[in-house]
Design a protein around this motif. Structure first.
Motif, PDB file in Angstrom:
ATOM      1  N   CYS A  68       0.732  -1.204  -0.240  1.00 29.34           N
ATOM      2  CA  CYS A  68       0.110   0.084  -0.010  1.00 29.34           C
ATOM      3  C   CYS A  68       0.961   1.297   0.196  1.00 29.34           C
ATOM      4  O   CYS A  68       1.795   1.421   0.814  1.00 29.34           O
ATOM      5  CB  CYS A  68      -0.777   0.069   1.251  1.00 29.34           C
ATOM      6  SG  CYS A  68      -1.846   1.441   1.583  1.00 29.34           S
ATOM      7  N   HIS A  70       0.232   3.896   1.311  1.00 33.34           N
ATOM      8  CA  HIS A  70       0.208   4.920   2.273  1.00 33.34           C
ATOM      9  C   HIS A  70       1.304   4.476   3.613  1.00 33.34           C
ATOM     10  O   HIS A  70       2.135   5.098   3.627  1.00 33.34           O
ATOM     11  CB  HIS A  70      -1.046   4.832   3.015  1.00 33.34           C
ATOM     12  CG  HIS A  70      -1.200   5.632   4.202  1.00 33.34           C
ATOM     13  ND1 HIS A  70      -1.929   5.331   5.283  1.00 33.34           N
ATOM     14  CD2 HIS A  70      -0.773   6.783   4.528  1.00 33.34           C
ATOM     15  CE1 HIS A  70      -2.127   6.033   6.558  1.00 33.34           C
ATOM     16  NE2 HIS A  70      -1.136   7.121   5.920  1.00 33.34           N
ATOM     17  N   ARG A  71       1.249   3.245   4.269  1.00 33.65           N
ATOM     18  CA  ARG A  71       2.253   2.890   5.112  1.00 33.65           C
ATOM     19  C   ARG A  71       2.707   1.506   4.958  1.00 33.65           C
ATOM     20  O   ARG A  71       2.922   0.844   5.662  1.00 33.65           O
ATOM     21  CB  ARG A  71       1.802   3.157   6.661  1.00 33.65           C
ATOM     22  CG  ARG A  71       1.376   4.401   6.938  1.00 33.65           C
ATOM     23  CD  ARG A  71       2.876   5.160   7.336  1.00 33.65           C
ATOM     24  NE  ARG A  71       2.808   6.432   7.555  1.00 33.65           N
ATOM     25  CZ  ARG A  71       2.583   7.408   6.417  1.00 33.65           C
ATOM     26  NH1 ARG A  71       2.795   7.421   5.617  1.00 33.65           N
ATOM     27  NH2 ARG A  71       2.838   8.618   7.222  1.00 33.65           N
ATOM     28  N   CYS A  87      -7.722  -0.902   1.662  1.00 36.83           N
ATOM     29  CA  CYS A  87      -6.533  -1.340   2.419  1.00 36.83           C
ATOM     30  C   CYS A  87      -7.073  -1.754   3.836  1.00 36.83           C
ATOM     31  O   CYS A  87      -7.689  -1.176   4.331  1.00 36.83           O
ATOM     32  CB  CYS A  87      -5.291  -0.329   2.257  1.00 36.83           C
ATOM     33  SG  CYS A  87      -4.279  -0.858   3.339  1.00 36.83           S
ATOM     34  N   HIS A  90      -5.714   1.295   7.137  1.00 34.75           N
ATOM     35  CA  HIS A  90      -6.474   2.556   7.213  1.00 34.75           C
ATOM     36  C   HIS A  90      -7.539   2.829   6.116  1.00 34.75           C
ATOM     37  O   HIS A  90      -8.205   3.831   6.096  1.00 34.75           O
ATOM     38  CB  HIS A  90      -5.318   3.605   7.240  1.00 34.75           C
ATOM     39  CG  HIS A  90      -4.332   3.681   7.844  1.00 34.75           C
ATOM     40  ND1 HIS A  90      -2.999   3.343   7.380  1.00 34.75           N
ATOM     41  CD2 HIS A  90      -4.052   3.737   9.298  1.00 34.75           C
ATOM     42  CE1 HIS A  90      -2.327   3.238   8.363  1.00 34.75           C
ATOM     43  NE2 HIS A  90      -2.771   3.538   9.572  1.00 34.75           N
ATOM     44  N   TRP A  92      -7.929   3.021   3.120  1.00 33.35           N
ATOM     45  CA  TRP A  92      -7.751   3.713   2.080  1.00 33.35           C
ATOM     46  C   TRP A  92      -8.413   2.942   0.723  1.00 33.35           C
ATOM     47  O   TRP A  92      -8.087   1.659   0.616  1.00 33.35           O
ATOM     48  CB  TRP A  92      -6.415   4.303   1.521  1.00 33.35           C
ATOM     49  CG  TRP A  92      -5.863   5.255   2.496  1.00 33.35           C
ATOM     50  CD1 TRP A  92      -6.226   5.558   3.826  1.00 33.35           C
ATOM     51  CD2 TRP A  92      -4.725   6.039   2.162  1.00 33.35           C
ATOM     52  NE1 TRP A  92      -5.329   6.653   4.123  1.00 33.35           N
ATOM     53  CE2 TRP A  92      -4.438   7.022   3.187  1.00 33.35           C
ATOM     54  CE3 TRP A  92      -3.878   6.208   0.908  1.00 33.35           C
ATOM     55  CZ2 TRP A  92      -3.613   8.311   3.337  1.00 33.35           C
ATOM     56  CZ3 TRP A  92      -2.836   7.204   0.806  1.00 33.35           C
ATOM     57  CH2 TRP A  92      -2.640   8.091   2.103  1.00 33.35           C
TER      58      TRP A  92
HETATM   59 FE1  FES Z   1      -2.925   1.068   3.535  1.00 37.04          FE
HETATM   60 FE2  FES Z   1      -2.804   2.970   5.386  1.00 37.04          FE
HETATM   61  S1  FES Z   1      -1.294   1.421   4.998  1.00 37.04           S
HETATM   62  S2  FES Z   1      -4.316   2.651   3.974  1.00 37.04           S
END
Ligand code: FES
Length: 360
Positions: A68, A70-71, A87, A90, A92
């Motif tokens: 992902c 994001h993180r 995901c 979080h 997303w």
């Molecule tokens: Fe995927 Fe935050 S790691 S939404």
């Protein structure tokens, strides 16, 4: 220099030949179509890269980078929501068509971040999901025309995961001299190890590329297939159509009208680790899927015992790296084919002298 070549140079890739010899730019199987239902996700691996496969609510298959943006959570842990992949961490949401982030639940009133999952080219053929993680140099996976024959029953066997390089696996698939040693009592007999002369040549694969074909390969087999009532002389034809794809057809002479075509597709997990898929197109409509798989499982398990124990693990392409005899002519043609491509993956290049190849 045209615009395409300038683009290639910027990416540190200089010519079309560079693209052809890099497995990133070819199609590889990454999963079985039947194992990925609509709304499901699945982790996969290809050329050292981790992928998520997922199928949206309308049945379209996607192959994305597992990470992902994001993180870094594994997207295969997520869930499918209509046309989006959500995901797990979080929540997303990423759109199936553009791979762009279309929802950040923690900040519903803020502008969306410029984030997208990394999407790869994907298609389905022969009961398998295929992905290309580079720039596809072929418009489609390797041709296997027998699959389109409506008079043949189709079945996918495997996958078989093994610690062996793709080129060693392909070479074993076209090797006739191990039938009576490794598959004694089934595909050959320890009492009859002689390999008859057969012919090898180039052939037009049908997608603009050249492959290899071996014809008039005759072998006496105690049990040519799982429905054979007796041993038979069998005529084999082998084709190598891409560096990691080969096919054979078998015509047992004691089973009139029986046709068996088997495609071997290697999914390279790494240079010395592979997942193998066997796709059957056969006249056998009587047996269950489990019975068809059981026969191929038995044969391939026997091959794995050899393939995981060859040294070096990567196929050596130096002409004097290993000693060959006349009945190895298909394997020699395959090595020459890889040398002509200047193939570098899962091999020891021709420039590596025989006494230097023990490091792998
Ligand atoms: Fe995927 Fe935050 S790691 S939404």
């Amino acid at each position: 220099m045209d615009r395409a070549h300038r683009r290639l140079r910027r990416r540190n890739v200089s010519t079309a030949a560079d693209l052809m010899r890099d497995p990133q730019h070819d199609w590889h199987p990454v999963g079985a179509s039947a194992a990925l239902a609509a709304g499901a996700t699945q982790a996969a691996s290809l050329l050292g890269r981790e992928l998520v496969l997922w199928r949206d609510a309308e049945g379209r298959c996607h192959a994305w980078d597992e990470r992902c943006p994001h993180r870094g959570a594994r997207l295969s842990l997520g869930r499918v929501d209509g046309a989006n992949l959500v995901c797990r961490y979080h929540a997303w949401a990423f759109d199936g068509r553009s791979a762009a982030c279309v929802q950040v639940p923690a900040q519903p009133d803020s502008p969306l971040p410029a984030a997208a999952a990394r999407a790869y080219a994907v298609c389905e053929a022969y009961g398998l999901i295929w992905a290309c993680i580079g720039r596809p140099q072929h418009t489609a996976p390797p041709p296997f025309p027998e699959y389109a024959n409506e008079h043949l029953r189709k079945h996918v066997c495997g996958p078989y995961v093994l610690n062996a390089s793709g080129p060693r696996i392909v070479e074993n698939f076209v090797d006739m001299a191990h039938f009576g040693t490794v598959h004694d009592g089934i595909l050959g007999s320890a009492a009859q190890l002689q390999v008859c002369r057969y012919d090898v040549g180039d052939f037009d694969v049908g997608d603009g590329s050249q492959g290899l074909i071996a014809t008039r390969c005759m072998a006496w087999q105690p049990q040519p297939n799982s429905v054979a009532a007796q041993g038979s002389e069998v005529e084999y034809t082998y084709r190598i159509v891409r560096p990691f794809s080969a096919m054979l057809t078998k015509l047992p002479q004691q089973q009139s009208g029986f046709i068996e075509a088997i495609a071997l597709f290697v999914q390279p997990l790494g240079e010395e680790r592979s997942q193998v898929w066997l796709v059957l197109a056969v006249t056998d409509f009587a047996q269950t899927d489990e019975e068809l798989s059981a026969f191929q499982d038995r044969i391939f398990e026997q091959d794995i015992g050899i393939l995981e124990n060859q040294l070096p693990k990567r196929l050596p392409l130096h002409p004097r790296a290993e000693v060959s005899v006349a009945c190895d002519r298909m394997s020699l043609a395959y090595r020459d084919y890889l040398r002509r491509l200047d193939w570098r993956y899962g091999v020891l290049p021709a420039s590596v002298a025989p006494d230097a190849d023990t490091a792998s």
